[in-house]
Design a protein around this motif. Structure first.
Motif, short mmCIF file in Angstrom:
data_model
loop_
_atom_site.label_atom_id
_atom_site.label_comp_id
_atom_site.label_asym_id
_atom_site.label_seq_id
_atom_site.Cartn_x
_atom_site.Cartn_y
_atom_site.Cartn_z
N GLN A 121 0.83 -1.21 0.00
CA GLN A 121 0.00 0.00 0.00
C GLN A 121 0.86 1.26 0.00
O GLN A 121 0.51 2.26 -0.61
CB GLN A 121 -0.94 0.00 1.22
CG GLN A 121 -1.99 1.09 1.17
CD GLN A 121 -2.97 0.94 0.02
OE1 GLN A 121 -3.50 -0.15 -0.21
NE2 GLN A 121 -3.21 2.00 -0.73
N ALA A 122 2.02 1.20 0.65
CA ALA A 122 2.91 2.37 0.68
C ALA A 122 3.42 2.71 -0.72
O ALA A 122 3.55 3.89 -1.08
CB ALA A 122 4.08 2.12 1.63
N ASN B 135 0.48 4.24 -2.70
CA ASN B 135 0.25 5.63 -2.30
C ASN B 135 1.37 6.54 -2.80
O ASN B 135 1.11 7.68 -3.20
CB ASN B 135 0.11 5.73 -0.78
CG ASN B 135 -1.21 5.16 -0.28
OD1 ASN B 135 -2.11 4.86 -1.07
ND2 ASN B 135 -1.33 4.99 1.01
N GLU C 18 0.76 7.24 -6.44
CA GLU C 18 -0.36 8.19 -6.53
C GLU C 18 0.09 9.61 -6.20
O GLU C 18 -0.24 10.56 -6.90
CB GLU C 18 -1.48 7.75 -5.59
CG GLU C 18 -2.55 8.78 -5.33
CD GLU C 18 -3.28 9.25 -6.57
OE1 GLU C 18 -3.75 10.39 -6.59
OE2 GLU C 18 -3.37 8.50 -7.56
N GLU C 19 0.87 9.75 -5.14
CA GLU C 19 1.24 11.09 -4.68
C GLU C 19 2.27 11.78 -5.58
O GLU C 19 2.43 12.99 -5.51
CB GLU C 19 1.71 11.02 -3.23
CG GLU C 19 0.53 10.81 -2.28
CD GLU C 19 0.92 10.39 -0.89
OE1 GLU C 19 2.12 10.39 -0.56
OE2 GLU C 19 0.00 10.06 -0.11
N HIS D 231 -5.49 5.06 -12.56
CA HIS D 231 -5.54 6.35 -11.87
C HIS D 231 -6.51 7.33 -12.53
O HIS D 231 -6.53 8.50 -12.15
CB HIS D 231 -4.13 6.95 -11.80
CG HIS D 231 -3.22 6.22 -10.89
ND1 HIS D 231 -2.60 5.05 -11.25
CD2 HIS D 231 -2.84 6.47 -9.62
CE1 HIS D 231 -1.86 4.62 -10.23
NE2 HIS D 231 -2.00 5.46 -9.24
N VAL E 264 -8.04 11.14 0.46
CA VAL E 264 -7.49 9.81 0.74
C VAL E 264 -6.83 9.27 -0.53
O VAL E 264 -7.52 8.98 -1.52
CB VAL E 264 -8.62 8.84 1.20
CG1 VAL E 264 -8.06 7.44 1.46
CG2 VAL E 264 -9.33 9.39 2.42
N PRO E 265 -5.49 9.15 -0.53
CA PRO E 265 -4.80 8.70 -1.76
C PRO E 265 -5.38 7.42 -2.36
O PRO E 265 -5.58 7.34 -3.57
CB PRO E 265 -3.35 8.49 -1.30
CG PRO E 265 -3.19 9.41 -0.15
CD PRO E 265 -4.53 9.44 0.55
N ALA E 266 -5.71 6.44 -1.54
CA ALA E 266 -6.19 5.15 -2.04
C ALA E 266 -7.55 5.23 -2.72
O ALA E 266 -7.95 4.30 -3.43
CB ALA E 266 -6.23 4.11 -0.91
N ARG F 6 -8.24 7.66 -4.88
CA ARG F 6 -8.05 8.38 -6.13
C ARG F 6 -7.63 7.44 -7.27
O ARG F 6 -7.44 7.91 -8.40
CB ARG F 6 -7.01 9.49 -5.95
CG ARG F 6 -7.45 10.56 -4.96
CD ARG F 6 -6.59 11.79 -5.00
NE ARG F 6 -5.19 11.57 -4.68
CZ ARG F 6 -4.60 11.88 -3.54
NH1 ARG F 6 -5.30 12.44 -2.56
NH2 ARG F 6 -3.31 11.65 -3.36
#
Length: 199
Positions: A33-34, A37, A40-41, A126, A144-146, A148
């Motif tokens: 998950q890291a 994220n 995504e970020e 994405h 919440v990044p997850a 998006r």
């Protein structure tokens, strides 16, 4: 039909068009998950604008996954997406052949969707959450990044979402004159292009 069956058909279609040979790894390799994220970020296009910039967003995320985070086994995938059985794009497999024959890939952007297929038929996208949120079909908490992006086994995504792969790999973009070879080599090279984040 399961996603992996459709994906295998897309692989065969791609090979028939002389756009490369791909193997299908049927064993999922879950991403941390890291990492998800972090990918995504590092995206540079705001969530609300992603729906109309599908190529830039999902190509950029695919590149980051492969070149910045060194995640193996991802395949750029092109095709259609249905929501509750309704196709969102006008494209069929025959359209991809025509784009190659006529060199009309650049003009046809927006007629199909693209995403990353990971081993085991796992989807990473994405763009679709932005499009569905814009159409009022999905509630997204943009903080919440997850939320998006979409990530998970293609046959278990929920919300009535089903992906329909038709062509795979990057060679289609060159053959259809969407991106020229020199630009593709630059984009997928080891030097990390500025527009997709910092190296």
């Amino acid at each position: 039909m399961s996603y992996l069956k459709e994906f295998k058909s897309a692989v065969a279609r791609t090979a028939k068009l002389d756009l490369g040979d791909f193997t299908v790894n049927e064993s999922p390799m879950p991403l941390d998950q890291a990492v998800l994220n972090a990918v995504e970020e590092t995206g540079h296009i705001p969530f609300r604008q992603r729906a109309v910039q599908s190529l830039s967003v999902n190509f950029g995320m695919f590149h980051m996954l492969a070149k910045k985070f060194h995640i193996p086994g991802g395949v750029m995938t092109l095709g259609n997406v249905s929501v509750n059985g309704e196709m969102r794009f006008p494209v069929t497999p025959a359209h991809f052949r025509k784009m190659i024959e006529t060199g009309s890939g650049e003009d046809a952007l927006g007629s199909y969707h693209l995403w990353t297929t990971l081993p085991g038929g796992v989807i990473l996208d994405h763009v679709l959450p932005s499009a569905l949120a814009g159409d009022g079909l999905l509630d997204v908490n943009e903080a919440v990044p997850a939320e998006r992006y979409l990530y998970g086994p293609a046959d278990e995504l929920g919300h009535g979402i089903a992906y329909h792969p038709m062509i795979v790999g990057l060679e289609f973009f060159i053959a259809s004159e969407t991106i020229d070879r020199e630009a593709m080599e630059y984009l997928m090279g080891e030097k990390f292009p500025k527009q997709y984040g910092k190296s």
